[in-house]
Design an enzyme around this catalytic site. Structure first.
Site, PDB file in Angstrom:
ATOM      1  N   ASP A 135      61.540  27.529  13.602  1.00 17.20           N
ATOM      2  CA  ASP A 135      61.556  28.945  13.234  1.00 17.20           C
ATOM      3  C   ASP A 135      61.966  29.040  11.772  1.00 17.20           C
ATOM      4  OD1 ASP A 135      60.941  29.776  15.782  1.00 17.20           O
ATOM      5  OD2 ASP A 135      62.990  30.327  16.337  1.00 17.20           O
ATOM      6  N   ARG A 185      52.822  28.510  11.883  1.00 17.49           N
ATOM      7  CA  ARG A 185      52.900  29.816  12.557  1.00 17.49           C
ATOM      8  C   ARG A 185      53.091  30.885  11.476  1.00 17.49           C
ATOM      9  NH1 ARG A 185      58.240  30.532  15.518  1.00 17.49           N
ATOM     10  NH2 ARG A 185      57.339  29.309  17.209  1.00 17.49           N
ATOM     11  N   VAL A 187      53.914  34.482  10.424  1.00 21.57           N
ATOM     12  CA  VAL A 187      54.545  35.718  10.930  1.00 21.57           C
ATOM     13  C   VAL A 187      54.762  36.661   9.742  1.00 21.57           C
ATOM     14  CG1 VAL A 187      55.704  34.547  12.848  1.00 21.57           C
ATOM     15  CG2 VAL A 187      56.910  34.800  10.665  1.00 21.57           C
ATOM     16  N   ALA A 190      61.070  38.701   9.896  1.00 26.21           N
ATOM     17  CA  ALA A 190      61.917  39.594  10.691  1.00 26.21           C
ATOM     18  C   ALA A 190      63.275  39.881  10.055  1.00 26.21           C
ATOM     19  CB  ALA A 190      62.125  38.978  12.078  1.00 26.21           C
ATOM     20  N   HIS A 228      51.596  40.685  16.766  1.00 23.99           N
ATOM     21  CA  HIS A 228      51.094  41.584  17.823  1.00 23.99           C
ATOM     22  C   HIS A 228      50.185  42.643  17.234  1.00 23.99           C
ATOM     23  CE1 HIS A 228      55.260  40.267  18.526  1.00 23.99           C
ATOM     24  NE2 HIS A 228      54.771  39.904  19.689  1.00 23.99           N
TER      25      HIS A 228
HETATM   26  C1  LIG Z   1      55.570  33.888  18.272  1.00 20.25           C
HETATM   27  C2  LIG Z   1      56.377  34.549  17.212  1.00 20.25           C
HETATM   28  C3  LIG Z   1      57.353  33.830  16.555  1.00 20.25           C
HETATM   29  C4  LIG Z   1      58.079  34.407  15.523  1.00 20.25           C
HETATM   30  N1  LIG Z   1      58.925  33.639  14.797  1.00 20.25           N
HETATM   31  C5  LIG Z   1      59.531  34.179  13.695  1.00 20.25           C
HETATM   32  C6  LIG Z   1      60.273  33.365  12.799  1.00 20.25           C
HETATM   33  O1  LIG Z   1      60.426  32.156  12.981  1.00 20.25           O
HETATM   34  N2  LIG Z   1      60.862  33.977  11.733  1.00 20.25           N
HETATM   35  C7  LIG Z   1      60.708  35.323  11.477  1.00 20.25           C
HETATM   36  O2  LIG Z   1      61.225  35.824  10.467  1.00 20.25           O
HETATM   37  N3  LIG Z   1      60.017  36.105  12.323  1.00 20.25           N
HETATM   38  C8  LIG Z   1      59.423  35.572  13.415  1.00 20.25           C
HETATM   39  N4  LIG Z   1      58.685  36.379  14.245  1.00 20.25           N
HETATM   40  C9  LIG Z   1      58.772  37.861  14.121  1.00 20.25           C
HETATM   41  C10 LIG Z   1      57.803  38.404  13.093  1.00 20.25           C
HETATM   42  O3  LIG Z   1      58.211  38.039  11.795  1.00 20.25           O
HETATM   43  C11 LIG Z   1      57.706  39.944  13.172  1.00 20.25           C
HETATM   44  O4  LIG Z   1      58.956  40.499  12.903  1.00 20.25           O
HETATM   45  C12 LIG Z   1      57.228  40.470  14.520  1.00 20.25           C
HETATM   46  O5  LIG Z   1      56.231  39.653  15.056  1.00 20.25           O
HETATM   47  C13 LIG Z   1      56.624  41.890  14.343  1.00 20.25           C
HETATM   48  O6  LIG Z   1      55.507  41.842  13.485  1.00 20.25           O
HETATM   49  P1  LIG Z   1      53.990  42.016  13.990  1.00 20.25           P
HETATM   50  O7  LIG Z   1      53.160  41.019  13.246  1.00 20.25           O
HETATM   51  O8  LIG Z   1      53.916  41.936  15.449  1.00 20.25           O
HETATM   52  O9  LIG Z   1      53.529  43.400  13.393  1.00 20.25           O
HETATM   53  P2  LIG Z   1      54.151  44.869  13.459  1.00 20.25           P
HETATM   54  O10 LIG Z   1      53.360  45.644  12.470  1.00 20.25           O
HETATM   55  O11 LIG Z   1      55.632  44.833  13.326  1.00 20.25           O
HETATM   56  O12 LIG Z   1      53.802  45.327  14.926  1.00 20.25           O
HETATM   57  C14 LIG Z   1      52.459  45.529  15.356  1.00 20.25           C
HETATM   58  C15 LIG Z   1      52.499  46.123  16.755  1.00 20.25           C
HETATM   59  O13 LIG Z   1      53.059  45.165  17.662  1.00 20.25           O
HETATM   60  C16 LIG Z   1      53.920  45.770  18.603  1.00 20.25           C
HETATM   61  N5  LIG Z   1      55.310  45.316  18.341  1.00 20.25           N
HETATM   62  C17 LIG Z   1      55.742  44.561  17.300  1.00 20.25           C
HETATM   63  N6  LIG Z   1      57.066  44.302  17.418  1.00 20.25           N
HETATM   64  C18 LIG Z   1      57.462  44.905  18.553  1.00 20.25           C
HETATM   65  C19 LIG Z   1      58.708  45.008  19.211  1.00 20.25           C
HETATM   66  N7  LIG Z   1      59.829  44.429  18.740  1.00 20.25           N
HETATM   67  N8  LIG Z   1      58.763  45.717  20.376  1.00 20.25           N
HETATM   68  C20 LIG Z   1      57.668  46.293  20.882  1.00 20.25           C
HETATM   69  N9  LIG Z   1      56.446  46.234  20.299  1.00 20.25           N
HETATM   70  C21 LIG Z   1      56.350  45.547  19.151  1.00 20.25           C
HETATM   71  C22 LIG Z   1      53.787  47.250  18.365  1.00 20.25           C
HETATM   72  O14 LIG Z   1      52.727  47.715  19.185  1.00 20.25           O
HETATM   73  C23 LIG Z   1      53.419  47.334  16.900  1.00 20.25           C
HETATM   74  O15 LIG Z   1      52.747  48.519  16.568  1.00 20.25           O
HETATM   75  C24 LIG Z   1      57.902  35.798  15.235  1.00 20.25           C
HETATM   76  C25 LIG Z   1      56.929  36.527  15.911  1.00 20.25           C
HETATM   77  C26 LIG Z   1      56.156  35.923  16.863  1.00 20.25           C
HETATM   78  C27 LIG Z   1      55.095  36.730  17.533  1.00 20.25           C
END
Ligand SMILES: Cc1cc2nc3c(=O)[nH]c(=O)nc-3n(C[C@H](O)[C@H](O)[C@H](O)COP(=O)(O)OP(=O)(O)OC[C@H]3O[C@@H](n4cnc5c(N)ncnc54)[C@H](O)[C@@H]3O)c2cc1C
Length: 308
Positions: A135, A185, A187, A190, A228
């Site tokens: 991560d 990966r 992303v 976060a 997502h």
């Molecule tokens: C498999 C995986 C591993 C990850 N590992 C890391 C990492 O190592 N380091 C890091 O900094 N971040 C990590 N993340 C988190 C990432 O950085 C984002 O903060 C998170 O995925 C939300 O971004 P998004 O691309 O889904 O888009 P967004 O624009 O945030 O969301 C798009 C849509 O997805 C849905 N959604 C997104 N988040 C949520 C939520 N919390 N609850 C409900 N619905 C939601 C909603 O429908 C939203 O409209 C990871 C994410 C995934 C999927």
């Protein structure tokens, strides 16, 4: 604004004590976290694998300041990998690790201790027949994490890493990392980051994510699309079609409990979708980052408190 406040709270010991003591918090946490024990998580993982999904498992914990805790985390991963092999699910179940849980923030010998612990986990993953992904935590850890990745990849070339599109440095990192088979990966990121190192605006982050997808799919790397966002998934699908990629040369990844129908739809369409399944008692930081990502989650949490 709300998001930054929640991310600041995710690092506050006082807020942690308040929020983790509210009994009803647990019900909301359950949406995102697959239980406190490996036994509970194993049920969830087996169900997901049974449905054709792949899994990456995170034993929750971060920012360890004690070498004994870091060793305990390592040992928990070793037990977990043995269990996956015994259950016959290691082929579709890998592990995700945070180097700060393995000692990266220790006051002394942090680099050596976290590398040794990660190395032991990689050896166990190899014996179990699976892989490990690192991560990525806040921007202050990126150099150390990429340094550890480079050492691990000498013996375990399949070690993956999360790369955050929101960081301004990412374009350069991707160019360096996008070698043949490199599991990356992608992303959005976060963590609350200063504008000096990260794009402050959601539109800029989305544009950076789309650019990074193009770099990844145009390279010989193995892209792991960690999002997502339906727009990002559409862009990935367009790039897959343009580059003629076959489903064994990339995968989608989503978090446990988020957009579960989309996860199943990807698998039904013949693609790999890996679910990131966190478990463990130390869920506070992970939970707060999920609240920060979506105001609707905060509303859901507050409603649960009112109706308890
Ligand atoms: C498999 C995986 C591993 C990850 N590992 C890391 C990492 O190592 N380091 C890091 O900094 N971040 C990590 N993340 C988190 C990432 O950085 C984002 O903060 C998170 O995925 C939300 O971004 P998004 O691309 O889904 O888009 P967004 O624009 O945030 O969301 C798009 C849509 O997805 C849905 N959604 C997104 N988040 C949520 C939520 N919390 N609850 C409900 N619905 C939601 C909603 O429908 C939203 O409209 C990871 C994410 C995934 C999927």
């Amino acid at each position: 604004m709300l998001s930054r406040t929640l991310l600041a709270m995710s690092r506050s010991g006082r807020t942690r004590r308040v929020i983790t003591r509210v009994p009803v918090t647990r019900r909301v946490v359950d949406r995102f976290v697959a239980g406190e024990s490996l036994g509970e998580a194993a049920w969830v993982i087996q169900r997901l694998v049974g449905e054709g999904l792949s899994v990456t498992v995170d034993r929750l914990g971060e920012d360890t300041l004690d070498a004994a805790d870091a060793a305990a985390t390592r040992d928990a991963y070793l037990r977990m990998l043995g269990r996956f092999a015994d259950l016959g699910i290691a082929g579709r179940t890998e592990v995700s690790v945070k180097l700060s849980a393995l000692g990266q923030r220790l006051p002394r010998d942090a680099g050596r201790i976290s590398l040794d612990n990660a190395y032991a986990i990689c050896e166990a993953a190899r014996s179990a027949g699976t892989t490990v992904t690192l991560d990525m935590e806040d921007h202050t850890t990126v150099d150390a994490t990429l340094g550890t990745l480079a050492v691990l990849r000498k013996d375990f070339p399949w070690v993956g890493v999360a790369i955050q599109a929101m960081l301004r440095r990412t374009e350069g990192d991707l160019r360096d990392l996008s070698v043949a088979g490199s599991r990356i990966r992608l992303v959005k990121g976060a963590y609350a980051e200063p504008a000096s190192v990260a794009f402050p605006d959601r539109r800029q982050i989305d544009a950076a994510y789309a650019r990074a997808l193009a770099t990844l799919f145009g390279s010989a790397a193995y892209p792991m699309v960690g999002s997502h966002d339906p727009r990002m998934i559409d862009i990935a699908h367009r790039l897959i079609a343009e580059t003629g990629r076959t489903p064994d040369s990339y995968e989608f990844q989503m978090l446990h409990g988020i957009r579960t129908e989309e996860q199943r739809a990807l698998v039904a369409g013949g693609e790999v979708c890996r679910v990131y399944v966190p478990f463990g008692a130390d869920w506070y930081g992970y939970f707060m980052r999920r609240l920060a990502e979506r105001p609707a989650n905060v509303k859901f949490f507050l409603t649960s408190l009112v109706h308890r």
